[in-house]
Design a protein around this motif. Sequence first.
Motif, mmCIF file in Angstrom:
data_model
loop_
_atom_site.group_PDB
_atom_site.id
_atom_site.type_symbol
_atom_site.label_atom_id
_atom_site.label_comp_id
_atom_site.label_asym_id
_atom_site.label_seq_id
_atom_site.Cartn_x
_atom_site.Cartn_y
_atom_site.Cartn_z
ATOM 1 N N ASN A 36 19.434 -1.309 -31.524
ATOM 2 C CA ASN A 36 20.003 -1.355 -30.179
ATOM 3 C C ASN A 36 19.771 -2.679 -29.469
ATOM 4 N N LEU A 37 19.347 -3.719 -30.236
ATOM 5 C CA LEU A 37 18.912 -4.930 -29.533
ATOM 6 C C LEU A 37 18.873 -6.142 -30.465
ATOM 7 N N LEU A 38 19.393 -7.280 -29.952
ATOM 8 C CA LEU A 38 19.224 -8.570 -30.606
ATOM 9 C C LEU A 38 18.077 -9.298 -29.915
ATOM 10 N N THR A 39 17.109 -9.748 -30.703
ATOM 11 C CA THR A 39 15.930 -10.391 -30.138
ATOM 12 C C THR A 39 15.795 -11.805 -30.688
ATOM 13 N N TYR A 40 15.695 -12.765 -29.766
ATOM 14 C CA TYR A 40 15.495 -14.171 -30.131
ATOM 15 C C TYR A 40 14.047 -14.558 -29.859
ATOM 16 N N SER A 41 13.439 -15.253 -30.810
ATOM 17 C CA SER A 41 12.081 -15.755 -30.617
ATOM 18 C C SER A 41 12.098 -17.270 -30.642
ATOM 19 N N VAL A 42 11.401 -17.874 -29.698
ATOM 20 C CA VAL A 42 11.389 -19.335 -29.583
ATOM 21 C C VAL A 42 10.763 -19.959 -30.826
ATOM 22 N N TYR A 43 9.584 -19.487 -31.195
ATOM 23 C CA TYR A 43 8.893 -20.031 -32.359
ATOM 24 C C TYR A 43 8.753 -18.962 -33.435
ATOM 25 N N ARG A 44 8.887 -19.411 -34.667
ATOM 26 C CA ARG A 44 8.813 -18.519 -35.832
ATOM 27 C C ARG A 44 7.376 -18.467 -36.354
ATOM 28 N N ARG A 45 6.822 -17.275 -36.410
ATOM 29 C CA ARG A 45 5.482 -17.117 -36.980
ATOM 30 C C ARG A 45 5.545 -17.131 -38.502
ATOM 31 N N THR A 46 4.460 -17.557 -39.128
ATOM 32 C CA THR A 46 4.362 -17.527 -40.576
ATOM 33 C C THR A 46 2.926 -17.221 -40.978
ATOM 34 N N LEU A 219 15.166 2.567 -22.622
ATOM 35 C CA LEU A 219 14.920 3.116 -21.290
ATOM 36 C C LEU A 219 15.928 2.579 -20.279
ATOM 37 N N LEU A 220 16.203 1.288 -20.342
ATOM 38 C CA LEU A 220 17.155 0.697 -19.400
ATOM 39 C C LEU A 220 18.575 1.193 -19.666
ATOM 40 N N LYS A 221 18.954 1.262 -20.933
ATOM 41 C CA LYS A 221 20.299 1.714 -21.266
ATOM 42 C C LYS A 221 20.501 3.177 -20.874
ATOM 43 N N ALA A 222 19.455 3.988 -21.045
ATOM 44 C CA ALA A 222 19.551 5.399 -20.663
ATOM 45 C C ALA A 222 19.696 5.557 -19.153
ATOM 46 N N SER A 223 19.279 4.525 -18.412
ATOM 47 C CA SER A 223 19.404 4.551 -16.951
ATOM 48 C C SER A 223 20.686 3.880 -16.472
ATOM 49 N N GLY A 224 21.565 3.514 -17.406
ATOM 50 C CA GLY A 224 22.869 2.986 -17.047
ATOM 51 C C GLY A 224 22.980 1.477 -16.980
ATOM 52 N N PHE A 225 21.982 0.756 -17.489
ATOM 53 C CA PHE A 225 22.010 -0.704 -17.428
ATOM 54 C C PHE A 225 22.468 -1.290 -18.764
ATOM 55 N N ASN A 226 23.072 -2.463 -18.689
ATOM 56 C CA ASN A 226 23.491 -3.196 -19.881
ATOM 57 C C ASN A 226 22.421 -4.223 -20.234
ATOM 58 N N VAL A 227 21.915 -4.147 -21.468
ATOM 59 C CA VAL A 227 20.896 -5.083 -21.936
ATOM 60 C C VAL A 227 21.557 -6.046 -22.928
ATOM 61 N N ALA A 228 21.601 -7.326 -22.570
ATOM 62 C CA ALA A 228 22.296 -8.302 -23.399
ATOM 63 C C ALA A 228 21.466 -8.744 -24.613
ATOM 64 N N GLY A 229 20.152 -8.648 -24.502
ATOM 65 C CA GLY A 229 19.286 -9.071 -25.578
ATOM 66 C C GLY A 229 17.855 -9.226 -25.109
ATOM 67 N N ALA A 230 17.051 -9.885 -25.924
ATOM 68 C CA ALA A 230 15.639 -10.091 -25.588
ATOM 69 C C ALA A 230 15.193 -11.450 -26.092
ATOM 70 N N VAL A 231 14.211 -12.021 -25.401
ATOM 71 C CA VAL A 231 13.604 -13.288 -25.804
ATOM 72 C C VAL A 231 12.095 -13.096 -25.871
ATOM 73 N N CYS A 232 11.507 -13.530 -26.989
ATOM 74 C CA CYS A 232 10.060 -13.515 -27.148
ATOM 75 C C CYS A 232 9.582 -14.935 -27.449
ATOM 76 N N LEU A 233 8.349 -15.201 -27.142
ATOM 77 C CA LEU A 233 7.808 -16.519 -27.449
ATOM 78 C C LEU A 233 7.619 -16.678 -28.943
ATOM 79 N N LEU A 234 6.993 -15.681 -29.585
ATOM 80 C CA LEU A 234 6.727 -15.748 -31.017
ATOM 81 C C LEU A 234 7.404 -14.622 -31.760
ATOM 82 N N SER A 235 7.888 -14.909 -32.959
ATOM 83 C CA SER A 235 8.625 -13.941 -33.758
ATOM 84 C C SER A 235 7.704 -12.951 -34.453
ATOM 85 N N ALA A 236 8.317 -11.948 -35.053
ATOM 86 C CA ALA A 236 7.598 -11.066 -35.964
ATOM 87 C C ALA A 236 7.310 -11.822 -37.254
ATOM 88 N N LEU A 237 6.324 -11.373 -38.002
ATOM 89 C CA LEU A 237 6.024 -11.992 -39.287
ATOM 90 C C LEU A 237 7.020 -11.515 -40.340
#
Length: 237
Positions: A36-46, A219-237
Amino acid sequence: MGIDVSRDKFVTLNEDHQLRLVTCPDRNPALKKYPNLLTYSVYRRTKDGDKERDGNPFIYALKKTKGFRIRSRELVRFNPSFDAILDKIMERVPCGGLVTVPSSYPVAEILARRISRKNGAEIFNSIFKKATVGEVIAGFDQAAVKRQHRAEVKSQLATFAKLDPNELVTLKEMRNKIRPYFNPLSLNTDLLECLPAENLLLVDDLLSTGTTISNAAKLLKASGFNVAGAVCLLSAL
């Protein structure tokens, strides 16, 4: 460009390798697709660099935890790559408002401020709150549990049942494979009227399993909001 960690746990930028953290703009942002979500991370963890570490001494240093530190003058050296990568993210995702995910440390709030300087979007820091044990138990969906996880999930529920129902839930000590069954967030519903309806951008510090950020979007979508995506500082491994 990666990072080094000294014996006394000071983190520094190293432009000659890509160990522990990939900071170069041509290999970032890291993109993670959840249902349900596209997530962009600034830096890639390794994991490359230290067998005994999980690849994120940088976030530990920002939070001043586990003994890691980073000097202010060293943080300034990250600015060129950080700004270049953030510009790439802003070109890809619309943003009508920035909604931060709660944490014990204000890294997400700081990231949101940096984004807001670029696009002028308003920041909302109190839309989410950490869920209590009672809320997690009440919202638990037994039918969603896969057969191979039932025993471990049952054990976790038994642990929750022994706790004060008003205690705040944390997923940090929970095994990754069962985290998606437990929602660690709830909404401050009396603040929702302040939110724009379209193109909300979630902001968090670190991706792990994606459970928290995905539940925030749900939670936001269930309340009627449009979520365009997400930004995190560090990525998943």
